[in-house]
Design an enzyme around this catalytic site. Sequence first.
Site, PDB file in Angstrom:
ATOM      1  N   LYS B  77      10.691 -10.697  -0.357  1.00  0.00           N
ATOM      2  CA  LYS B  77       9.522 -10.093  -1.004  1.00  0.00           C
ATOM      3  C   LYS B  77       9.279 -10.826  -2.323  1.00  0.00           C
ATOM      4  O   LYS B  77      10.246 -11.216  -2.997  1.00  0.00           O
ATOM      5  CB  LYS B  77       9.842  -8.615  -1.237  1.00  0.00           C
ATOM      6  CG  LYS B  77       8.687  -7.743  -1.684  1.00  0.00           C
ATOM      7  CD  LYS B  77       9.179  -6.290  -1.767  1.00  0.00           C
ATOM      8  CE  LYS B  77       8.118  -5.321  -2.225  1.00  0.00           C
ATOM      9  NZ  LYS B  77       8.615  -3.931  -2.253  1.00  0.00           N
ATOM     10  N   SER B 152       5.605  -0.673   0.061  1.00  0.00           N
ATOM     11  CA  SER B 152       5.032  -1.862  -0.543  1.00  0.00           C
ATOM     12  C   SER B 152       5.556  -3.162   0.066  1.00  0.00           C
ATOM     13  O   SER B 152       4.963  -4.218  -0.143  1.00  0.00           O
ATOM     14  CB  SER B 152       5.319  -1.869  -2.048  1.00  0.00           C
ATOM     15  OG  SER B 152       6.704  -1.984  -2.297  1.00  0.00           O
ATOM     16  N   SER B 176       9.542   1.965   0.182  1.00  0.00           N
ATOM     17  CA  SER B 176       8.875   0.676   0.371  1.00  0.00           C
ATOM     18  C   SER B 176       9.560  -0.295   1.318  1.00  0.00           C
ATOM     19  O   SER B 176       8.988  -1.336   1.644  1.00  0.00           O
ATOM     20  CB  SER B 176       8.683  -0.021  -0.981  1.00  0.00           C
ATOM     21  OG  SER B 176       7.659   0.606  -1.703  1.00  0.00           O
TER      22      SER B 176
END
Lengths: 102, 491
Positions: B77, B152, B176
Amino acid sequence: MPERIDREQVTKVAKLSRLELSEAEVAEFTGQLSAILDYVEKMNELDTTDIEPLAHCLPLSNVFREDSVKESLGTEKALANAPQRDGPFFKVPKILDESFGA
Amino acid sequence: MDELSARQLREKIVAGEVRSAEAVAKVFERIEKFDPEVGAYISTYRDEAFETAEDVDRRVSAGEAVGVLAGVPVAIKDNMCTTFGATTCASKILENFHSPYNATVVEKLLAADAVIVGKANMDEFAMGSSTENSALKRTVNPWDANRVPGGSSGGPAAAVAGRLCSAALGSDTGGSIRQPAGFCGVVGLKPTYGRVSRFGLVAYGSSLDQIGPITRTVDDCALMLGVIAGHDPSDSTSVDEQTAHVPDYLEKLDQPVGNLKIANVPKFNEGADEQVRAALDEALDVYRQLGAEVLDIEMPHLDYAIAAYYVIATAEASSNLARYDGVHYGHRTERPRDYVEVYSKSRAEAFGKEVKRRIMLGTYALSSGYYDAYYLKALKVRNLIRNDFADAFGECNCIVMPVSPTTAFRLGDKIDDPLQMYLSDVYTIAANLAGIPGISIPCGFDDKGLPIGLQILAPAFGEAELLRIARMFEANTDWHKKAPPLESVDN
């Protein structure tokens, strides 16, 4: 029903947050933050009189180490992302005006 | 031939049956073909990836030792700092930020000889549940391009589901990792708070943030966790060996847990969509058939988790994001009139709406006159929620619940109503408030063909058993073998 947070408060919070908001954003955030805060009020259904606040889930204790010299980032690396620099310094607009200290 | 898991791929690379460079080439072929539509990656690193892969291949043929992720293509990420490329957090404010150091998890991946193929999309500063808050690009769900991948960590989950990497790292502050894993039909683990170093993870809610794996199988998840877990002197909240030993998560993975007691919270699950509840019931039946006992319990304070979370997380965010001042790094406004404008205009220009909203909410909750009513109250509710878990784990090994109330929703459906978006985190948030580990594994599909996730929660530092429990389900079902219809995986 009056909104839980009004425009004036939103403007004040924006100032505290160092966010310059447009009029349209203030209006939008007033409604949205009010709706969120209305929902958050739900917490008041719970009696928490004798409950300790829990800021952190781990039983944290302070960590000590020898105060020894280690390699650090270095000036060039530390300044590599600076929006503006002046030699080995971060450059920013003047903070104190001429009247200061006069 | 079944497609290879990360672990199987590594074994084949080490045995000299597959070259890492071939595996990496295949991944980049798929990225070129499918990522223009999926949008999983913010940046990719082809040259560096092939360099690492060829180095692994050379060492394998020379008979040298290689790491436990040798030659495996992974994604991270884009809120984990890397010295290569930018670390954007999917924000305009960090769009051109080049970190002078690597996050500890990145160092660990590299030390394990993983091949980092790219940095994946996310909601800006990890604030969101759909990845629609990315200021840099749009990611869609590989199962249906009209739907969100979740958030997310939507980019890492979409990359794993779309076979655009073998495994990935995400971060989880309120769900997330688990929610996008659920929406994309893959496995996602949020470890116990303190299990994995946060050094070099761009901070959002520091008492809640935790890095964890997103993979296609439970054993890949165990493999990845083994690489990233452990104490780090650079993160004072990472737990040392003495407090909680890092076991070999793979060692007993295939041994079913005996006398397994699973808690179900029927009242809390009532809010979930009918098909999601049906899939959960079927999952419980699978466990019953494996000899587990299912107990119905009540956790009276879970209903208050969202309210407490959105006060605590935003309060922490408002403080953490004060560092974006337009002075040291990140976007600075052009021609500020004075130093205050350096702050207020730089931040106004480069933060997206959701980030501003959360900074405002957190600042308000911490401001004079409101601190007791909001922030302190939320910390007390947090304690009640943690106690609910402590009570529950007194009588069971784990708790199951849905990952989210629905399957992946449509792009645009919730983006203009932040409260509705927040409410979609109802099942994942409590684990972060309590600091416990939680995993999301595939457990079915709805009538639109969208994946449904099963969430399993365990006591703090109980990842080894949690993974075994998840593996029991996986070993007896085929849900994890389904791939999205981008194109059949050709081996």
